[in-house]
Design an enzyme around this catalytic site. Sequence first.
Site, PDB file in Angstrom:
ATOM      1  N   ARG A 253       2.186 -29.148  -7.408  1.00 58.85           N
ATOM      2  CA  ARG A 253       0.764 -28.790  -6.467  1.00 58.85           C
ATOM      3  C   ARG A 253       0.778 -27.875  -5.605  1.00 58.85           C
ATOM      4  NH1 ARG A 253      -0.594 -33.900  -8.057  1.00 58.85           N
ATOM      5  NH2 ARG A 253      -2.216 -33.714  -9.360  1.00 58.85           N
ATOM      6  N   LYS A 275       1.262 -13.186  -0.126  1.00 55.04           N
ATOM      7  CA  LYS A 275       0.137 -12.597  -1.667  1.00 55.04           C
ATOM      8  C   LYS A 275       1.161 -12.986  -3.192  1.00 55.04           C
ATOM      9  CE  LYS A 275      -2.561  -9.189  -1.745  1.00 55.04           C
ATOM     10  NZ  LYS A 275      -3.066  -8.433  -1.893  1.00 55.04           N
ATOM     11  N   GLU A 317       5.593   3.407  -0.191  1.00 55.05           N
ATOM     12  CA  GLU A 317       5.512   2.343   0.476  1.00 55.05           C
ATOM     13  C   GLU A 317       5.606   2.328   1.589  1.00 55.05           C
ATOM     14  OE1 GLU A 317       3.554   0.122  -1.025  1.00 55.05           O
ATOM     15  OE2 GLU A 317       3.865   0.516  -2.819  1.00 55.05           O
ATOM     16  N   LYS A 345       3.417  -4.679   8.131  1.00 56.60           N
ATOM     17  CA  LYS A 345       2.890  -5.035   7.718  1.00 56.60           C
ATOM     18  C   LYS A 345       2.756  -6.819   7.886  1.00 56.60           C
ATOM     19  CE  LYS A 345       2.045  -6.176   2.673  1.00 56.60           C
ATOM     20  NZ  LYS A 345       2.100  -6.722   1.083  1.00 56.60           N
ATOM     21  N   GLU A 355      -7.217 -11.475   3.587  1.00 62.12           N
ATOM     22  CA  GLU A 355      -7.599 -10.874   2.875  1.00 62.12           C
ATOM     23  C   GLU A 355      -9.005 -10.826   2.754  1.00 62.12           C
ATOM     24  OE1 GLU A 355      -5.523  -9.136  -0.647  1.00 62.12           O
ATOM     25  OE2 GLU A 355      -5.756  -7.638   0.478  1.00 62.12           O
ATOM     26  N   ARG A 359      -7.311  -6.089   6.019  1.00 64.54           N
ATOM     27  CA  ARG A 359      -6.471  -6.317   5.676  1.00 64.54           C
ATOM     28  C   ARG A 359      -6.128  -4.472   4.518  1.00 64.54           C
ATOM     29  NH1 ARG A 359      -2.436 -11.632   3.331  1.00 64.54           N
ATOM     30  NH2 ARG A 359      -1.053 -10.576   1.520  1.00 64.54           N
ATOM     31  N   ASN A 363      -4.488  -0.892   1.423  1.00 63.64           N
ATOM     32  CA  ASN A 363      -4.168   0.171   0.058  1.00 63.64           C
ATOM     33  C   ASN A 363      -4.645   1.575   0.527  1.00 63.64           C
ATOM     34  OD1 ASN A 363      -5.317  -2.388  -1.491  1.00 63.64           O
ATOM     35  ND2 ASN A 363      -6.734  -2.712  -0.895  1.00 63.64           N
ATOM     36  N   HIS A 366      -4.314   3.617  -2.356  1.00 62.06           N
ATOM     37  CA  HIS A 366      -4.072   2.626  -3.562  1.00 62.06           C
ATOM     38  C   HIS A 366      -5.659   3.295  -4.364  1.00 62.06           C
ATOM     39  CE1 HIS A 366      -0.170   1.494  -2.150  1.00 62.06           C
ATOM     40  NE2 HIS A 366      -0.202   0.711  -3.428  1.00 62.06           N
ATOM     41  N   HIS A 370      -4.368   3.586  -8.326  1.00 55.35           N
ATOM     42  CA  HIS A 370      -4.496   2.992  -9.410  1.00 55.35           C
ATOM     43  C   HIS A 370      -5.325   3.187 -10.090  1.00 55.35           C
ATOM     44  CE1 HIS A 370      -4.252  -0.916  -6.572  1.00 55.35           C
ATOM     45  NE2 HIS A 370      -3.484  -0.219  -7.111  1.00 55.35           N
ATOM     46  N   HIS A 383       4.003   3.409 -10.521  1.00 54.30           N
ATOM     47  CA  HIS A 383       3.128   2.644  -9.545  1.00 54.30           C
ATOM     48  C   HIS A 383       3.644   3.557  -7.985  1.00 54.30           C
ATOM     49  CE1 HIS A 383       0.869   0.782  -6.171  1.00 54.30           C
ATOM     50  NE2 HIS A 383       1.874   0.059  -5.584  1.00 54.30           N
TER      51      HIS A 383
HETATM   52  N1  LIG Z   1       2.871  -9.612  -3.712  1.00 53.34           N
HETATM   53  C1  LIG Z   1       2.110  -8.166  -3.382  1.00 53.34           C
HETATM   54  O1  LIG Z   1       1.680  -8.607  -1.413  1.00 53.34           O
HETATM   55  C2  LIG Z   1       3.198  -7.894  -3.677  1.00 53.34           C
HETATM   56  C3  LIG Z   1       3.178  -6.224  -2.729  1.00 53.34           C
HETATM   57  C4  LIG Z   1       3.243  -4.774  -3.863  1.00 53.34           C
HETATM   58  C5  LIG Z   1       4.357  -5.381  -5.223  1.00 53.34           C
HETATM   59  N2  LIG Z   1       4.213  -6.022  -5.739  1.00 53.34           N
HETATM   60  C6  LIG Z   1       4.641  -6.487  -6.657  1.00 53.34           C
HETATM   61  O2  LIG Z   1       6.097  -6.030  -7.060  1.00 53.34           O
HETATM   62  C7  LIG Z   1       6.017  -5.969  -8.735  1.00 53.34           C
HETATM   63  C8  LIG Z   1       6.557  -4.533  -8.545  1.00 53.34           C
HETATM   64  O3  LIG Z   1       8.352  -5.096  -7.246  1.00 53.34           O
HETATM   65  P1  LIG Z   1       9.625  -3.442  -7.226  1.00 53.34           P
HETATM   66  O4  LIG Z   1       9.050  -3.093  -7.502  1.00 53.34           O
HETATM   67  O5  LIG Z   1      10.447  -4.795  -6.684  1.00 53.34           O
HETATM   68  O6  LIG Z   1      10.564  -4.154  -9.218  1.00 53.34           O
HETATM   69  P2  LIG Z   1      11.334  -5.004 -10.061  1.00 53.34           P
HETATM   70  O7  LIG Z   1      11.374  -6.719  -8.971  1.00 53.34           O
HETATM   71  O8  LIG Z   1      10.505  -4.884 -11.420  1.00 53.34           O
HETATM   72  O9  LIG Z   1      12.337  -4.769  -9.568  1.00 53.34           O
HETATM   73  C9  LIG Z   1      12.775  -3.515  -9.678  1.00 53.34           C
HETATM   74  C10 LIG Z   1      14.081  -3.315 -10.393  1.00 53.34           C
HETATM   75  O10 LIG Z   1      15.586  -3.265  -9.514  1.00 53.34           O
HETATM   76  C11 LIG Z   1      16.210  -4.014  -9.917  1.00 53.34           C
HETATM   77  N3  LIG Z   1      16.837  -4.814  -8.318  1.00 53.34           N
HETATM   78  C12 LIG Z   1      15.487  -5.450  -8.313  1.00 53.34           C
HETATM   79  N4  LIG Z   1      16.887  -5.803  -7.241  1.00 53.34           N
HETATM   80  C13 LIG Z   1      18.120  -4.564  -6.729  1.00 53.34           C
HETATM   81  C14 LIG Z   1      19.232  -4.381  -6.780  1.00 53.34           C
HETATM   82  N5  LIG Z   1      19.469  -5.092  -4.852  1.00 53.34           N
HETATM   83  N6  LIG Z   1      20.244  -3.840  -6.405  1.00 53.34           N
HETATM   84  C15 LIG Z   1      20.281  -3.017  -8.494  1.00 53.34           C
HETATM   85  N7  LIG Z   1      18.902  -3.593  -8.905  1.00 53.34           N
HETATM   86  C16 LIG Z   1      17.989  -4.402  -7.856  1.00 53.34           C
HETATM   87  C17 LIG Z   1      14.995  -4.953 -10.796  1.00 53.34           C
HETATM   88  O11 LIG Z   1      16.002  -5.346 -11.571  1.00 53.34           O
HETATM   89  C18 LIG Z   1      14.147  -3.968 -11.660  1.00 53.34           C
HETATM   90  O12 LIG Z   1      14.704  -3.468 -12.610  1.00 53.34           O
HETATM   91  C19 LIG Z   1       5.304  -5.488  -8.906  1.00 53.34           C
HETATM   92  O13 LIG Z   1       4.642  -6.288 -10.136  1.00 53.34           O
HETATM   93  C20 LIG Z   1       3.827  -5.683  -7.822  1.00 53.34           C
HETATM   94  O14 LIG Z   1       2.011  -5.789  -8.434  1.00 53.34           O
HETATM   95  C21 LIG Z   1       3.732  -7.512  -5.158  1.00 53.34           C
HETATM   96 ZN   LIG Z   2       1.821  -0.200  -3.780  1.00 55.52          ZN
END
Ligand SMILES: NC(=O)c1ccc[n+]([C@@H]2O[C@H](COP(=O)([O-])OP(=O)(O)OC[C@H]3O[C@@H](n4cnc5c(N)ncnc54)[C@H](O)[C@@H]3O)[C@@H](O)[C@H]2O)c1
Ligand SMILES: [Zn+2]
Length: 468
Positions: A253, A275, A317, A345, A355, A359, A363, A366, A370, A383
Amino acid sequence: MAHALDRHVALVGFMGAGKSTLGSQVAERLGRRFVDLDRQLEHSLQQSIPEVFERRGEAGFRVLEAEATLEALRNERPAVLALGGGAVEAEAIRRALREHALTVHVEVDAGTAWTRAGGAGRPLASDETSFRELFDRRQPLYRDVGDAVAHDVDGIVLAAAGIVVEAGLLSRLGEVVPQGELEVVADATVLGLHRPPLDAPVYALRDGEEAKSIRAVERLWRELRLERDGTIVAFGGGCTTDAAGFVAATYLRGVAWVAVPTTLVGQVDAAIGGKTAVNLPEGKNLVGAFHWPVRTAIDPELLETLPAVERRAGMAEVVKTGLLAGEAFWEREAAELVRACAAYKAAVCLRDPHERGERAVLNLGHTFAHALEAAGDYRRPSHGEAVALGLLAALRLSGLETTAVEEVLQPQRVRVNRDAAWAALARDKKARNGRSRLVLLEAPGKPVTGVELPEERVRAALDELIAE
Ligand SMILES: NC(=O)c1ccc[n+]([C@@H]2O[C@H](COP(=O)([O-])OP(=O)(O)OC[C@H]3O[C@@H](n4cnc5c(N)ncnc54)[C@H](O)[C@@H]3O)[C@@H](O)[C@H]2O)c1
Ligand SMILES: [Zn+2]
């Protein structure tokens, strides 16, 4: 205390540290009341501080100061408070700070403090030797009561969100995670490159969206051995922090978690704001929770191993955040850029943690992004590429310059089905009671949400992003 989500941000520090100026700027950034205790006291007594000292002596002043400070700290509506320089000498105030506030020590060196405050008619700043003695006596108190140390507005905002940004922080991770039992959930690829120096079990997740599946999460729910008072440490990009954060929100929980983002996307976006989510076959991020990490430890040096394609994804971003803030964050070097974006942020999310309104500015670009991603079945464009194009559309519809987006992100028109993209954009709109959710800019730094535009203009802007 870890963050100031539902408590005061209290600024302590010596005379001349800048608590009043910084405090009012931080309050503005966080959309909170600002209470400057010295000014409030002067106002309610209709006397200046030197007059109060003269008429009632220092002891008399301290009694009034303690009353006012305790009352402000016990007020339930979270505010930003600037405490008088000597308030921390009272044990009752130190106790109330621990109970009701996230306390930030606004640090200043004795020389600067003397230059700013010395001889300015302040009762305790007339003679440099006793000023410096007082400075030395109070330092340990500020250090003891401060949950964080800061020197500027961004530093205070980051502290309020529980975020630490520092090159080389990974090697000192043990100092910023909570005491007690820890378990690490990490991206397997990242583990091959960097190792968190913690004496704790490590659970590896497949890299990418694979991590954000019910199957991966179920495995963690069943394999973790942590007790209720333990902490999950998430180490990886946005996929890892989203999934591990969701596990932390639900396991037993809900347990505490620390985010250690390793991608640019993670450091400027995904790991900030609380989030968390996983995907369903029906769509991305359909199941999740708001669960703010107790700490977010950001080490920009981790980005040195990041592949170029992931860096570009993050830059989209970064440019978005810079446009929202009205500052060319993308021109700064890595550590500064990450710090500025994270602070921007963090402030938006502290103002609107669940949100419900503001917030939505995040977007920017975005809605179009999307639509393009959906039309490309989430395979192409990525993305980041889609956001670059979406920013282009948002700037054009705002009647603003697109040069920065074009130079930094080099968006390329994508080959997707126009009707599919338009249908996706319309679906997005319908999902929100037919109200267009476009975020545009009146000017850089001045986002406006909920803008309604004639359909033809929106469709034309979308069409311009598509090849052929
Ligand atoms: N919670 C939120 O507010 C929020 C906001 C934006 C995005 N997101 C989410 O984040 C995700 C995308 O995140 P991302 O772009 O970090 O992708 P990811 O976590 O898939 O990482 C991208 C790639 O980089 C590699 N990697 C990570 N750190 C590394 C490093 N230091 N050196 C070498 N390789 C490395 C990983 O192994 C992976 O292959 C999506 O699912 C999206 O929905 C969430
Ligand atoms: Zn984004």
